[in-house]
Design a protein around this motif. Structure first.
Motif, mmCIF file in Angstrom:
data_model
loop_
_atom_site.group_PDB
_atom_site.id
_atom_site.type_symbol
_atom_site.label_atom_id
_atom_site.label_comp_id
_atom_site.label_asym_id
_atom_site.label_seq_id
_atom_site.Cartn_x
_atom_site.Cartn_y
_atom_site.Cartn_z
ATOM 1 N N ASN A 255 -1.256 -1.550 8.167
ATOM 2 C CA ASN A 255 -0.591 -1.692 6.872
ATOM 3 C C ASN A 255 -0.716 -0.429 6.035
ATOM 4 O O ASN A 255 0.254 0.012 5.403
ATOM 5 C CB ASN A 255 -1.181 -2.875 6.100
ATOM 6 C CG ASN A 255 -0.887 -4.211 6.751
ATOM 7 O OD1 ASN A 255 -0.005 -4.330 7.601
ATOM 8 N ND2 ASN A 255 -1.623 -5.243 6.358
ATOM 9 N N TYR A 256 -1.900 0.176 6.034
ATOM 10 C CA TYR A 256 -2.130 1.313 5.155
ATOM 11 C C TYR A 256 -1.526 2.595 5.708
ATOM 12 O O TYR A 256 -1.133 3.478 4.942
ATOM 13 C CB TYR A 256 -3.628 1.481 4.889
ATOM 14 C CG TYR A 256 -4.224 0.308 4.134
ATOM 15 C CD1 TYR A 256 -3.416 -0.541 3.378
ATOM 16 C CD2 TYR A 256 -5.575 0.026 4.192
ATOM 17 C CE1 TYR A 256 -3.950 -1.624 2.692
ATOM 18 C CE2 TYR A 256 -6.126 -1.057 3.503
ATOM 19 C CZ TYR A 256 -5.295 -1.882 2.769
ATOM 20 O OH TYR A 256 -5.831 -2.949 2.089
ATOM 21 N N PHE A 257 -1.454 2.735 7.021
ATOM 22 C CA PHE A 257 -0.721 3.869 7.578
ATOM 23 C C PHE A 257 0.729 3.831 7.110
ATOM 24 O O PHE A 257 1.292 4.850 6.698
ATOM 25 C CB PHE A 257 -0.793 3.851 9.109
ATOM 26 C CG PHE A 257 -1.709 4.898 9.678
ATOM 27 C CD1 PHE A 257 -1.202 5.982 10.376
ATOM 28 C CD2 PHE A 257 -3.077 4.805 9.509
ATOM 29 C CE1 PHE A 257 -2.033 6.950 10.904
ATOM 30 C CE2 PHE A 257 -3.926 5.755 10.035
ATOM 31 C CZ PHE A 257 -3.407 6.837 10.730
ATOM 32 N N ASP A 258 1.320 2.664 7.174
ATOM 33 C CA ASP A 258 2.701 2.535 6.749
ATOM 34 C C ASP A 258 2.844 2.805 5.254
ATOM 35 O O ASP A 258 3.758 3.519 4.816
ATOM 36 C CB ASP A 258 3.213 1.132 7.078
ATOM 37 C CG ASP A 258 4.695 0.975 6.790
ATOM 38 O OD1 ASP A 258 5.510 1.631 7.471
ATOM 39 O OD2 ASP A 258 5.044 0.203 5.870
ATOM 40 N N PHE A 259 1.931 2.268 4.466
ATOM 41 C CA PHE A 259 1.973 2.466 3.009
ATOM 42 C C PHE A 259 1.814 3.936 2.651
ATOM 43 O O PHE A 259 2.569 4.483 1.838
ATOM 44 C CB PHE A 259 0.875 1.630 2.345
ATOM 45 C CG PHE A 259 0.694 1.936 0.893
ATOM 46 C CD1 PHE A 259 1.561 1.418 -0.055
ATOM 47 C CD2 PHE A 259 -0.350 2.759 0.464
ATOM 48 C CE1 PHE A 259 1.402 1.708 -1.406
ATOM 49 C CE2 PHE A 259 -0.514 3.053 -0.873
ATOM 50 C CZ PHE A 259 0.357 2.526 -1.813
ATOM 51 N N VAL A 260 0.821 4.613 3.228
ATOM 52 C CA VAL A 260 0.587 6.019 2.926
ATOM 53 C C VAL A 260 1.791 6.863 3.334
ATOM 54 O O VAL A 260 2.228 7.759 2.601
ATOM 55 C CB VAL A 260 -0.693 6.521 3.626
ATOM 56 C CG1 VAL A 260 -0.805 8.047 3.562
ATOM 57 C CG2 VAL A 260 -1.916 5.873 3.003
#
Length: 490
Positions: free
Chosen positions: A258-263
């Motif tokens: 999730n955070y890879f995509d968000f960043v």
């Protein structure tokens, strides 16, 4: 060699030794910083280091970077966004607590903070244990403030990991409050001469006052808008952010995705993902994430990694494994000293170790500073930079880190400049902004040095350091100005 030759050689040697002994050999002049350091009082040295231009702080957790007084002040102001808080001031042994006794929100824990919407869901007995934050007595407020900083000798690692965050609890639900903490840090760090911050400041887990989740992209927009306001701009501090996963959580792999995509989608503001949480919880060991990260690198080309590793007592290969995961920076790296082969390979880069001297002492990863591997890394050529970690809970600042480093390890001026340069060179910001930040740092440092060399300590007569509890407790530096400790007297 003939006897004559041997005699001549001996005579010559005696003559030269006599000449050397009786001739004053010119010594190189002592560097100006060494002269100052050797004669300065601790107050003068601290004032110098407070005023000294600084690069960046690459390792700090935003919700751990707020002074207790900031939490209180900003929490009360959250009423303008609809957030009102209650805190637990007594324990009445309510029979209803049941399975919550030892969960994330332990029942037997004073000063747990709840949103009003959560408070309203409690039983009448449990409601009687809480007070509105603004209604605390003077004694209760003092205890509340002390409950979220390490200010007692008996407090350490367990107090930090197992009570501080659980007490904060729903204070951390408002993105507006956390955005204000960011600006408070920008102002404080800017006054210390810092020009760059790259904190771990997540965009997930926030809710409305009624407990409804706020989308991470909406939170990122709240941060962007706050950073554009004039008081943030006036600090002169450039900010980029990191997301972070709780490494030992059952869903940590999904957090990572999730955070890879968000960043990646918010790359103007967010640059990296970090792994946080107690490293001595084996469920968060680095190699758990190897396959997930290999999958993610097939799709994402703009997400960096800076991972906590080596913040543990036992010798292990966590730092080595973390580099294998793809991290460019290592948070803490205390036990890197036990991996001889890797230590040799890390000399002169390309990986940076983010050093947190005060954190490592207060959380008991070293018992005293002479056990800390920082000077070994620095003088072996392993790239290092000083950072503050959770400075609000230590009641400290970035100057304290430099003061500890100079006092305990006799740093030179070149080493101070190298630490500051590293903190910019190894930042994750884009090349153009990095070049500009380094140029700004070098220009300010040259001006600072020239002024001090010319005028000495007199050049700092206008400087009034703002200090906090750590430096007062540990080094008895408590009398800088009326701003010392920067908190109301209780």
């Amino acid at each position: 060699m003939s006897a004559y030759t041997r005699k001549l050689s001996l005579t010559t040697t005696v003559f030269l030794l006599s000449l050397w002994h009786n001739t004053s050999v010119a010594q190189p002049p002592q560097h100006w910083f060494e002269k100052f350091k050797n004669s300065a009082s601790d107050t003068e040295l601290y004032t110098f280091l407070y005023a000294m231009p600084k690069g960046g702080d690459l390792h700090h957790h935003m919700t751990g970077s707020a002074l207790s007084e900031w939490w209180y002040e900003l929490a009360l102001k959250q009423q303008e966004h609809g957030y009102r808080y209650y805190t637990k001031v007594t324990i009445s042994n309510c029979s209803e607590y049941g399975s919550n006794a030892f969960g994330y929100r332990p029942y037997l824990l004073h000063f747990n903070n709840l949103l009003e919407s959560s408070y309203q869901q409690l039983s009448d007995c449990e409601k009687s244990e809480y007070k509105r934050l603004e209604d605390l007595s003077e004694h209760e407020l003092t205890a509340w403030l002390n409950s979220i900083r390490l200010d007692e000798d008996h407090e350490g690692r367990d107090e930090f990991f197992q009570t501080h965050w659980q007490r904060l609890d729903e204070l951390m639900n408002s993105p507006y409050l956390v955005a204000e903490i960011l600006v408070k840090n920008m102002q404080a760090f800017g006054a210390e001469g810092l020009i760059y911050m790259e904190p771990m400041m997540g965009a997930s887990g926030y809710t409305t006052p009624d407990g409804v989740p706020i989308k991470p992209d909406d939170v990122a927009n709240i941060y962007r808008q706050r950073l554009q306001q004039s008081d943030a701009q006036k600090t002169g501090v450039t900010v980029r952010l990191q997301e972070s996963i709780l490494r030992f959580a059952a869903n940590a792999e999904q957090q990572l995705r999730n955070y890879f995509d968000f960043v990646s989608r918010n790359n103007d503001l967010y640059l990296a993902v970090n792994m946080v949480g107690r490293e001595d919880n084996d469920k968060g060991h680095p190699l758990r994430f190897k396959q997930t990260l290999r999958e993610l690198r097939r799709s994402y080309n703009n997400v960096k990694l800076s991972i906590h590793a080596g913040e543990v007592d036992e010798p292990n290969f966590h730092v080595r494994d973390t580099i294998l995961l793809g991290a460019d920076r290592i948070g803490h790296g205390v036990n890197l000293i036990s991996d001889d082969d890797l230590l040799r390979q890390m000399r002169y880069g390309p990986y940076l170790v983010e050093i947190n001297l005060i954190s490592n002492l207060l959380l008991e990863y070293v018992d005293q500073y002479n056990q800390h591997p920082f000077p070994e890394y620095l003088r072996l050529g392993v790239p290092v930079a000083l950072s503050t970690d959770d400075r609000g809970m230590w009641d400290s600042n970035i100057t304290d880190e430099f003061f500890v480093a100079v006092k305990e390890f006799n740093l030179s001026w070149d080493e101070l400049m190298q630490l500051n340069h590293n903190s910019l060179q190894y930042s994750f910001i884009d090349a153009s902004n990095k070049k500009a930040l380094i140029a700004t740092y070098e220009q300010r440092t040259a001006q600072f040095e020239a002024s001090f060399v010319k005028h000495g300590f007199e050049s700092l007569k206008h400087v009034s350091p703002v200090s906090y509890g750590f430096i007062c407790d540990q080094y008895q530096l408590c009398d800088f100005s009326q701003n010392t400790n920067n908190r109301p007297q209780q």
